[in-house]
Design a protein around this motif. Structure first.
Motif, mmCIF file in Angstrom:
data_model
loop_
_atom_site.group_PDB
_atom_site.id
_atom_site.type_symbol
_atom_site.label_atom_id
_atom_site.label_comp_id
_atom_site.label_asym_id
_atom_site.label_seq_id
_atom_site.Cartn_x
_atom_site.Cartn_y
_atom_site.Cartn_z
ATOM 1 N N UNK A 67 -2.572 -7.157 2.207
ATOM 2 C CA UNK A 67 -3.425 -6.678 1.024
ATOM 3 C C UNK A 67 -2.861 -5.621 0.210
ATOM 4 N N UNK A 68 -1.527 -5.224 0.207
ATOM 5 C CA UNK A 68 -1.002 -4.008 -0.247
ATOM 6 C C UNK A 68 0.376 -4.380 -0.941
ATOM 7 N N UNK A 69 0.284 -4.435 -2.141
ATOM 8 C CA UNK A 69 1.654 -4.427 -3.092
ATOM 9 C C UNK A 69 1.763 -3.267 -4.061
ATOM 10 N N UNK A 70 0.740 -2.271 -3.973
ATOM 11 C CA UNK A 70 0.801 -1.077 -5.031
ATOM 12 C C UNK A 70 0.724 0.196 -4.277
ATOM 13 N N UNK A 71 0.916 1.317 -4.608
ATOM 14 C CA UNK A 71 1.713 1.584 -5.618
ATOM 15 C C UNK A 71 3.322 1.214 -5.587
ATOM 16 N N UNK A 118 -3.358 4.866 -2.375
ATOM 17 C CA UNK A 118 -3.678 4.571 -3.835
ATOM 18 C C UNK A 118 -2.961 5.525 -4.483
ATOM 19 N N UNK A 119 -2.900 6.708 -3.971
ATOM 20 C CA UNK A 119 -2.239 7.922 -4.586
ATOM 21 C C UNK A 119 -1.399 8.471 -3.777
ATOM 22 N N UNK A 120 -0.401 7.736 -3.200
ATOM 23 C CA UNK A 120 0.503 8.206 -2.229
ATOM 24 C C UNK A 120 1.493 9.352 -2.528
ATOM 25 N N UNK A 121 1.924 9.365 -3.891
ATOM 26 C CA UNK A 121 2.380 10.565 -4.263
ATOM 27 C C UNK A 121 1.874 11.890 -4.400
ATOM 28 N N UNK A 122 0.604 11.835 -4.298
ATOM 29 C CA UNK A 122 -0.123 13.186 -4.138
ATOM 30 C C UNK A 122 -0.088 13.392 -2.541
ATOM 31 N N UNK A 145 0.612 2.936 8.657
ATOM 32 C CA UNK A 145 0.506 3.332 7.181
ATOM 33 C C UNK A 145 0.765 4.545 6.879
ATOM 34 N N UNK A 146 0.650 5.760 7.916
ATOM 35 C CA UNK A 146 0.927 7.027 7.596
ATOM 36 C C UNK A 146 2.174 7.411 7.663
ATOM 37 N N UNK A 147 2.921 6.636 8.595
ATOM 38 C CA UNK A 147 4.668 6.724 8.901
ATOM 39 C C UNK A 147 5.478 6.330 7.846
ATOM 40 N N UNK A 148 4.991 5.495 7.022
ATOM 41 C CA UNK A 148 6.036 5.002 6.074
ATOM 42 C C UNK A 148 5.770 5.605 4.578
ATOM 43 N N UNK A 149 6.944 5.541 3.910
ATOM 44 C CA UNK A 149 6.875 6.296 2.593
ATOM 45 C C UNK A 149 5.985 5.669 1.838
ATOM 46 N N UNK A 150 5.965 4.341 1.645
ATOM 47 C CA UNK A 150 4.981 3.452 0.917
ATOM 48 C C UNK A 150 4.724 2.136 1.697
ATOM 49 N N UNK A 151 3.520 2.061 2.272
ATOM 50 C CA UNK A 151 3.079 0.658 3.248
ATOM 51 C C UNK A 151 2.941 -0.503 2.251
ATOM 52 N N UNK A 152 3.502 -1.441 3.050
ATOM 53 C CA UNK A 152 3.330 -2.739 2.400
ATOM 54 C C UNK A 152 2.889 -3.634 3.443
#
Length: 445
Positions: free
Chosen positions: A441-445, A129-133, A431-438
């Motif tokens: 149930x996940x389309x954000x951030x 949810x706060x991947x950039x942090x 989920x940890x290995x990707x820049x942003x996981x898709x």
């Protein structure tokens, strides 16, 4: 104004004035002294402020928070008492670029102290949810540096072997391959689909006479999978090449590609991977062991009592994949295993088949997870048309079949998932290995 230098360079610049910028990694502000650990992509350095000597900085320091971004102009001094690289920066100015609010996630578990309770690490979903942090951690930043080396090494190996890089469309007019697991999107007055692989266009390049091509790009899969290794969008590393004699040529190329890549990663990051991720980079030996699916099931039953129903033996089960790693390590001392001899029903219609109807292709298993399906492709128009019809796809793939009407060399290829490779290399979840996981149930951030 001085030009910014990286912290890694500042550490070496003892007795020199430097301008450095970054995030505050740690902050200790006491009555007489303040200590800041500043972090950029290359490392960390301590900033030491004696308040009596620099009263003009006190007001600025009082506003600072962890994760704020600042610019420091100061002199690098050697100090054996400083644990962090034995140097510190004595600042003459501190400029605030951005103040950080209190962080909404805990990126790493924090053990209890006499004064404070222990803090549990936030769950992976909270952190996404706060991947950039979350991405500011040393581990995550190192992960993408490793991934860069990994992809670059594979690209370099192929360029050295006369491959051409292409970029195929991801918006397509017909549901590709099997017709299932594709995302439908509105395309002006009709429907289009997101490509679940560049397969058809890679083969078009063979019919175009490009001979050896590869692509690094997004791949979309409309699968409702909730495992630690599936995702609805990932980065694929795909290649195809012409004038092969058999699918053994494809397997040999893949083995050599992975050996080259792992060697480069091991040379550059092997020690850090061991220290930070607790896993070893093993550069495998050539050739990789190979076994037929039928023989593998026999071996797994004989050695581990693993049995599956006859109806499942045309494909690899997830449990068989995992057990095959144990078997390969015990028998060959090898992390990789090629498995051949799959059932034609379980393989795509464009795989070439032998005289007994067995597809001329393979899966490659690494550390108990399938990383590749590769094959020699069927390049003869009549046979390809017949195999598409068998699976009820003749109309769906009409445009693709056209590629083979006007001459096409024998060819084969495979695809690798960059994210899955990263996951297995560093022993992480997807989920940890990707820049942003898709995922479903996940389309954000």
């Amino acid at each position: 104004m001085s030009k910014r230098i990286y912290i890694a360079d500042a550490i070496q610049a003892v007795n020199q004035k430097v301008l450095i910028q970054g995030f505050i990694d740690n902050l200790r502000d006491s009555k007489y002294m303040a200590f800041i650990v500043l972090k950029d992509i290359t490392g960390k350095i301590q900033i030491t402020i004696e308040k009596e000597t620099h009263p003009e900085l006190c007001e600025t320091i009082s506003q600072l928070t962890e994760d704020s971004v600042i610019t420091i102009l100061g002199t690098v001094a050697s100090n054996d008492y400083v644990k962090l690289n034995g140097v510190e920066v004595i600042p003459e100015s501190i400029q605030i670029e951005s103040i950080a609010d209190a962080l909404p996630i805990v990126r790493k578990a924090i053990p209890a102290t006499k004064k404070k309770k222990a803090l549990e690490r936030s769950s992976i979903d909270q952190r996404i949810d706060y991947r950039w942090i979350d991405l500011r951690t040393d581990e995550n930043q190192l992960m993408f540096q490793i991934q860069t080396t990994m992809v670059n090494a594979m690209r370099q190996y192929l360029l050295d072997n006369n491959f051409i890089e292409i970029h195929t469309p991801k918006l397509i007019g017909a549901a590709s391959e099997s017709g299932a697991d594709v995302f439908e999107v509105k395309y002006f007055d009709r429907n289009a689909y997101l490509a679940q692989s560049p397969q058809f266009y890679k083969q078009m390049a063979m019919a175009s006479g490009l001979e050896r091509i590869f692509e690094v790009g997004p791949v979309f899969r409309a699968e409702k999978s909730y495992t630690n290794r599936h995702t609805t969008e990932f980065t694929g590393f795909d290649l195809e090449f012409s004038y092969i004699v058999s699918y053994q040529d494809v397997m040999d190329l893949e083995a050599n590609l992975l050996i080259y890549m792992l060697k480069k990663v091991e040379e550059k990051y092997g020690n850090q991977i061991k220290e930070i991720f607790g896993t070893e980079v093993i550069v495998p030996a050539f050739p990789f062991p190979t076994i037929t699916l039928h023989d593998l099931y026999d071996e797994l039953e004989k050695n581990y009592g693993y049995k599956v129903d006859e109806s499942e033996k045309g494909d690899l089960t997830t449990e068989a994949e995992q057990l095959s790693y144990k078997w390969s390590m015990e028998k060959y001392g090898h992390e990789f295993l090629f498995v051949t001899g799959f059932d034609a029903q379980k393989r795509a219609f464009y795989h070439m088949r032998d005289e007994n109807g067995v597809p001329l292709g393979y899966d490659l298993i690494w550390r108990g997870v399938e990383i590749t399906t590769g094959a020699q492709r069927e390049h003869r128009y009549d046979i390809l048309k017949k195999q598409a019809a068998e699976k009820g796809l003749e109309e769906d793939v009409k445009f693709y079949l056209e590629f083979f009407k006007y001459g096409c060399p024998p060819h084969g290829g495979f695809g690798l998932g960059v994210d899955r490779l990263t996951m297995l290399l560093l022993n992480l979840g997807i989920k940890d290995a990707m820049y942003i996981f898709r995922g479903p149930n996940r389309l954000n951030p």
